[in-house]
Design a protein around this motif. Sequence first.
Motif, PDB file in Angstrom:
ATOM      1  N   ILE A  82       0.838  -1.201   0.000  1.00 22.79           N
ATOM      2  CA  ILE A  82       0.000   0.000   0.000  1.00 22.79           C
ATOM      3  C   ILE A  82       0.873   1.251   0.000  1.00 22.79           C
ATOM      4  O   ILE A  82       2.083   1.180   0.210  1.00 22.79           O
ATOM      5  N   GLY A  83       0.237   2.378  -0.248  1.00 24.29           N
ATOM      6  CA  GLY A  83       0.951   3.648  -0.134  1.00 24.29           C
ATOM      7  C   GLY A  83       1.367   4.251  -1.453  1.00 24.29           C
ATOM      8  O   GLY A  83       1.227   3.659  -2.524  1.00 24.29           O
ATOM      9  N   ARG A  84       1.902   5.441  -1.352  1.00 22.87           N
ATOM     10  CA  ARG A  84       2.338   6.219  -2.499  1.00 22.87           C
ATOM     11  C   ARG A  84       3.697   5.732  -2.960  1.00 22.87           C
ATOM     12  O   ARG A  84       4.574   5.414  -2.142  1.00 22.87           O
ATOM     13  N   LYS A  85       3.881   5.669  -4.262  1.00 28.97           N
ATOM     14  CA  LYS A  85       5.156   5.228  -4.813  1.00 28.97           C
ATOM     15  C   LYS A  85       6.279   6.152  -4.348  1.00 28.97           C
ATOM     16  O   LYS A  85       6.163   7.369  -4.396  1.00 28.97           O
ATOM     17  N   GLY A  86       7.354   5.540  -3.882  1.00 32.53           N
ATOM     18  CA  GLY A  86       8.504   6.322  -3.463  1.00 32.53           C
ATOM     19  C   GLY A  86       8.564   6.582  -1.966  1.00 32.53           C
ATOM     20  O   GLY A  86       9.569   7.092  -1.478  1.00 32.53           O
ATOM     21  N   TYR A  87       7.485   6.240  -1.224  1.00 33.52           N
ATOM     22  CA  TYR A  87       7.455   6.474   0.219  1.00 33.52           C
ATOM     23  C   TYR A  87       6.919   5.236   0.928  1.00 33.52           C
ATOM     24  O   TYR A  87       6.095   4.504   0.386  1.00 33.52           O
ATOM     25  N   VAL A 198      -0.474  -6.405  -6.178  1.00 32.34           N
ATOM     26  CA  VAL A 198       0.662  -6.456  -7.103  1.00 32.34           C
ATOM     27  C   VAL A 198       1.006  -5.059  -7.600  1.00 32.34           C
ATOM     28  O   VAL A 198       2.176  -4.685  -7.700  1.00 32.34           O
ATOM     29  N   HIS A 199      -0.014  -4.279  -7.905  1.00 31.26           N
ATOM     30  CA  HIS A 199       0.212  -2.915  -8.395  1.00 31.26           C
ATOM     31  C   HIS A 199       0.996  -2.081  -7.393  1.00 31.26           C
ATOM     32  O   HIS A 199       1.914  -1.336  -7.764  1.00 31.26           O
ATOM     33  N   SER A 200       0.639  -2.206  -6.121  1.00 31.85           N
ATOM     34  CA  SER A 200       1.251  -1.362  -5.093  1.00 31.85           C
ATOM     35  C   SER A 200       2.534  -1.946  -4.507  1.00 31.85           C
ATOM     36  O   SER A 200       3.249  -1.242  -3.795  1.00 31.85           O
ATOM     37  N   ALA A 201       2.815  -3.212  -4.771  1.00 31.54           N
ATOM     38  CA  ALA A 201       4.000  -3.853  -4.187  1.00 31.54           C
ATOM     39  C   ALA A 201       5.261  -3.081  -4.568  1.00 31.54           C
ATOM     40  O   ALA A 201       5.508  -2.815  -5.750  1.00 31.54           O
ATOM     41  N   ASN A 202       6.050  -2.710  -3.556  1.00 26.04           N
ATOM     42  CA  ASN A 202       7.237  -1.905  -3.841  1.00 26.04           C
ATOM     43  C   ASN A 202       8.470  -2.428  -3.125  1.00 26.04           C
ATOM     44  O   ASN A 202       9.381  -1.670  -2.805  1.00 26.04           O
TER      45      ASN A 202
END
Length: 305
Positions: A82-87, A198-202
């Motif tokens: 979850i969350g914003r990309k990069g953070y 999957v989309h949010s997995a970072n």
Amino acid sequence: MSTYHIDVEGDILKVKFGAIKANGDRIVKDAAKRLDELLGFGAIPGGKLLKIDGPASLPVCYLIAHKLSHLYGAIAIFDPKIGRKGYKTYIIAITHTPAYEIGELIETEEPQQDKQGPKVVICGPPQSGKSCLREGLKQVISSIKDAPYPYVITACPDGEGSWFSEVAQRDPGLARSLKDAYKSKFTVEFAQKAASWVHSANAPLNIIDVGGKITEENQLIMREATHAVILTGERDKIPDWKRFCEDLGLGIVAVIHSDLHATEDNIITKSPILIGSVHRLERGEDVSRREMVKALAELLVGMTR
């Protein structure tokens, strides 16, 4: 050497599994010893909020909660899905104060890596050994020096979580009964939820285990990935899965024949695509020493560097 590592960086508790393979009782004992050391040093002083970053087994989670929850107003857990990309975004899981609510999301200034980690889907027909391969990969990758932790997303509701392989080695009957109890239907709603994971997995390395059919549900999930490993016990099914992956824009990094009756692996090529066979991906067996499993693990780790 410890089977579990715990360190403190400011108000963040950094946790991860060690390279030594061990059962849960040994892991939780090592985690307890390390926590007692840190508490004795005064490295965990308590405060308003503690954030926990890294993978942990369920017993270790309970241990950390038992030893630390009374020292902090709230405890939050990092969730890579979850969350914003990069953070990095954490979820409040324990709170003793009105300042934080259960389930509240805490986005930190701690940057995530700008480079997107590979999202590798393991796909292929049913009964090919995908879950066995997934667990073998986790074990091998965890033993490679400086390799990132392999973050696994189980994107099929077959009841066979990451716990299954180890339980099956000890008690196949119990593993089967638990799987049957946890199994649920593969619905559009589940596929949409899994696709969002999957989309949010970072994480630096993400491995996605999907169902064994070419369906709209799997299409929805897999199009959020970046790469694919095709594993099949039926060679004539390879073209269909290759087309499916290519139509979704996935880079195929390996095509592996799962040969249940063979006695050794066969690696035909390692580049540009890993091609060959792996033998006896049987539930309940430790497959981490298979040559193909080790070659694939090295390939996936190499993709993160």
